[in-house]
Design an enzyme around this catalytic site. Structure first.
Site, short mmCIF file in Angstrom:
data_model
loop_
_atom_site.label_atom_id
_atom_site.label_comp_id
_atom_site.label_asym_id
_atom_site.label_seq_id
_atom_site.Cartn_x
_atom_site.Cartn_y
_atom_site.Cartn_z
CG ASP A 83 -2.30 0.58 0.91
OD1 ASP A 83 -2.38 1.82 0.78
OD2 ASP A 83 -3.29 -0.17 0.80
CB SER B 59 -9.37 0.60 0.04
OG SER B 59 -8.81 0.88 -1.21
CG HIS C 76 -5.22 3.80 0.77
ND1 HIS C 76 -4.95 2.48 0.48
CD2 HIS C 76 -6.46 4.03 0.32
CE1 HIS C 76 -6.00 1.94 -0.12
NE2 HIS C 76 -6.94 2.87 -0.24
#
Length: 453
Positions: free
Chosen positions: A64, A289, A102
Site C-alpha cells: 500500500d 480498500s 491509505h
C-alpha cells in the site's frame, strides 16, 4: 514503445488508486468511541471466529502507501518493511503518494490491536462489549481492533496516485512488493489498490506466479464505482486472487463502493468504516480498500488455526461458507456471497486440490503463448509444506526467487526480438523467392527461340 506502454499502464494504476482511497473523511474521533463503530466485528461473525483463532503466528503483508507502525493501535504489530517506490524509507513506514494515509487505514482494520488510555489501576472501571473483550488481551479496549489482532504485519510501501518523484512505475513497484512479501514469509498479502483496466502488465506475471507457487493467499480490492471503476480492474482480475466486493451498511451491494466482475470471490463491508490515520488519529472512510483487509484478516485467522492448510483451501473455506446473495449461485456483484467469518472458522468444508478462483500458472500457459515463461532453477525449490494451488508442479514453471525489478525501459516482453527476427525472416524469404524466380526465367529464355520479352 515499451516506455509508452509502461506510462499508460502506470496512469491506469494511478487513477484507480485515487478512487480506492478515502471517500469523504469525517473529523477525527475520540479513541474510546471508535470500537463501538466497528459493526462488522459482530455482524459478520468475527468476534465469534475469535473463539477459534485471532491470527497468532501468521504474517500478513500490506502492499500500500506505507504503514505508520507508531500508531497506538499498531504498536508491536509491524515486524518488517520494505520500500518498493524508491521514494520512501527502507522500513516501508513512511506514508507516500496521493493517499499517504491509505496504508495505515488498511493496516489498522486488518491487524490493529487497540490500546488502553485508562490508568493501569488493576480494576475494571466500565463494562466491556463483546468486541472490547475480544481485543483486550491484544492491546486494549480503545481504538481500532483488527480482524486478526494477533497477526504480524509487513509493510511494502508504493507510490501510486500521482507522479512518483523516484520515477518507478507500478510496472516495477507491484511485482517488487509481491516478491519481497513472499520472501519474508507472508502467508497472506493484502493489495487494496488497483487499476481501471482488467488487464495487467506482463511484468506482473512472474511475481503473482511466485506468490501462487509459494502458497500465499493474495487478497485484492475490487474497486469503487464512485471512482469511475464500474468493472473490476487488475490485480483483482488475476486468476487465483481473492477479489473482494463491497457492501453497504445494510449488507447489500454498495452502489458507490463496489465494482463488478466475474473475478469477484466474496463481498464484505465497505461503507461507514473506521480506521487509523498516521499520527495516531482516526477517520471514517469507505471503499473496497477497507473491505479487502477484513477478508485478509479472516484468511489470517484460518491460516493460524490450520497452519498446514494450503492457500487454495483457505480461499475455498472463505468462498464456500459465504452467504449467497443476489442471483442464486456465483454472480458478478457478490461473487460467491457475503463473508461469514464464523462459518469460515467452524464449518465442515470439503478439501479441494485447486483454487476455486483459478490459477495464474494456467493462465500464463494459455495466454502468454510465445512469451518467455518464468524459469526455475529447480523443480520445487522453496515450495511450502502446505502445498501449492498451481496444479501439477512438474508441468508448471517455478518462478525465480526475487530478481531485481526491471526498469520500465526493460519491460518483460519478447515481442521486440520476435519482430526483428520475423522481419529478417520475411526479407530472407522474399530474397530467396526472387532469386528462384529469376533463375527459372533465365532458364526459360535460354530454351526459347522467340523474341525476348
Amino acid at each position: 514503445m515499451r516506455r509508452s506502454l509502461a506510462l499508460a499502464a502506470s496512469s491506469l494504476i494511478a487513477f484507480a488508486f485515487a478512487a480506492l482511497g478515502l471517500l469523504p473523511v469525517a473529523p477525527a474521533a475520540r479513541a474510546d468511541s471508535i470500537r463501538d463503530r466497528e459493526y462488522w466485528l459482530d455482524e459478520y461473525g468475527i468476534t465469534k471466529a475469535w473463539e477459534v483463532s485471532k491470527g497468532a503466528g501468521v504474517t500478513v503483508a500490506v502492499i500500500d502507501s506505507g504503514v505508520d507502525g507508531t500508531h497506538p493501535d499498531l504498536r508491536g504489530v509491524v515486524v518488517g518493511g520494505h520500500d518498493s517506490s524508491g521514494a520512501g524509507t527502507p522500513d516501508g513506514q513512511k506514508p507516500l503518494g496521493a493517499k499517504p494515509e491509505h496504508g495505515t487505514l488498511v493496516a489498522t482494520m486488518l491487524a490493529g490491536r487497540g490500546h488502553s488510555s485508562a490508568p493501569q489501576t488493576g480494576t475494571q472501571t466500565a463494562p466491556q462489549t463483546q468486541a472490547q473483550t475480544g481485543a483486550a488481551a491484544s492491546g486494549g479496549p480503545d481504538g481500532v481492533v483488527g480482524v486478526a489482532p494477533e497477526a504480524r504485519l509487513l509493510t511494502a510501501s508504493t507510490w501510486l496516485g500521482s507522479a512518483n518523484p523516484a520515477g518507478r512505475t507500478d510496472i516495477e513497484q507491484i511485482p517488487d512488493a509481491v516478491r519481497w512479501a513472499v520472501d519474508q514469509g507472508a502467508k497472506v498479502i493484502n493489495i487494496s489498490l488497483g487499476s481501471s483496466s482488467p488487464v495487467w502488465p506482463q511484468s506482473w506475471d512472474a511475481a503473482f506466479l511466485y506468490a501462487e507457487q509459494r502458497d500465499a493467499v493474495v487478497v485484492a480490492a475490487a474497486g469503487n464505482r464512485l471512482g469511475g471503476n464500474v468493472q473490476v480492474g487488475a490485480p483483482a482480475t488475476i486468476p487465483g486472487v481473492l477479489t473482494v466486493a463491497g457492501l453497504d451498511r445494510q449488507g447489500a451491494a454498495s452502489i458507490d463502493s463496489s465494482s463488478q466482475g466475474i473475478s469477484i470471490g466474496v463481498a464484505a463491508p465497505a461503507e461507514q468504516l473506521v480506521g487509523g490515520l498516521p499520527g495516531g488519529q482516526y477517520a471514517e472512510w469507505a471503499g473496497t480498500s477497507g473491505a479487502a483487509p477484513i477478508v485478509s484478516g479472516v484468511a489470517a485467522l484460518i491460516r493460524s488455526k490450520w497452519p498446514q492448510m494450503s492457500a487454495a483451501q483457505v480461499i475455498n473455506r472463505i468462498v464456500a461458507t459465504a452467504k449467497d446473495a443476489g442471483t442464486p449461485g456465483t454472480d458478478p456483484i457478490y461473487g460467491h456471497g457475503i463473508l461469514d467469518a464464523a462459518a469460515a472458522l467452524t464449518a465442515e468444508v470439503p478439501e479441494v486440490s485447486s483454487n476455486p478462483l483459478g490459477s495464474i500458472a494456467d493462465w500464463i500457459r494459455v495466454h502468454r503463448k510465445g512469451a518467455a515463461a518464468p524459469s526455475a532453477p529447480s523443480a520445487q525449490a522453496g515450495a511450502p509444506a502446505g502445498g501449492t494451488a498451481g496444479g501439477d508442479p512438474a508441468s508448471v514453471p517455478i518462478a525465480e526467487p526475487s530478481p531485481p525489478a526491471p526498469h520500465a525501459d526493460q519491460a518483460e516482453s519478447p515481442w521486440p526480438a520476435v519482430t526483428v527476427l520475423g522481419s529478417a525472416g520475411v526479407v530472407l524469404a522474399v530474397a530467396a523467392g526472387g532469386a528462384l524466380h529469376v533463375g527459372r526465367r533465365a532458364s526459360r529464355e535460354r530454351n526459347t527461340t522467340g523474341p525476348s520479352r
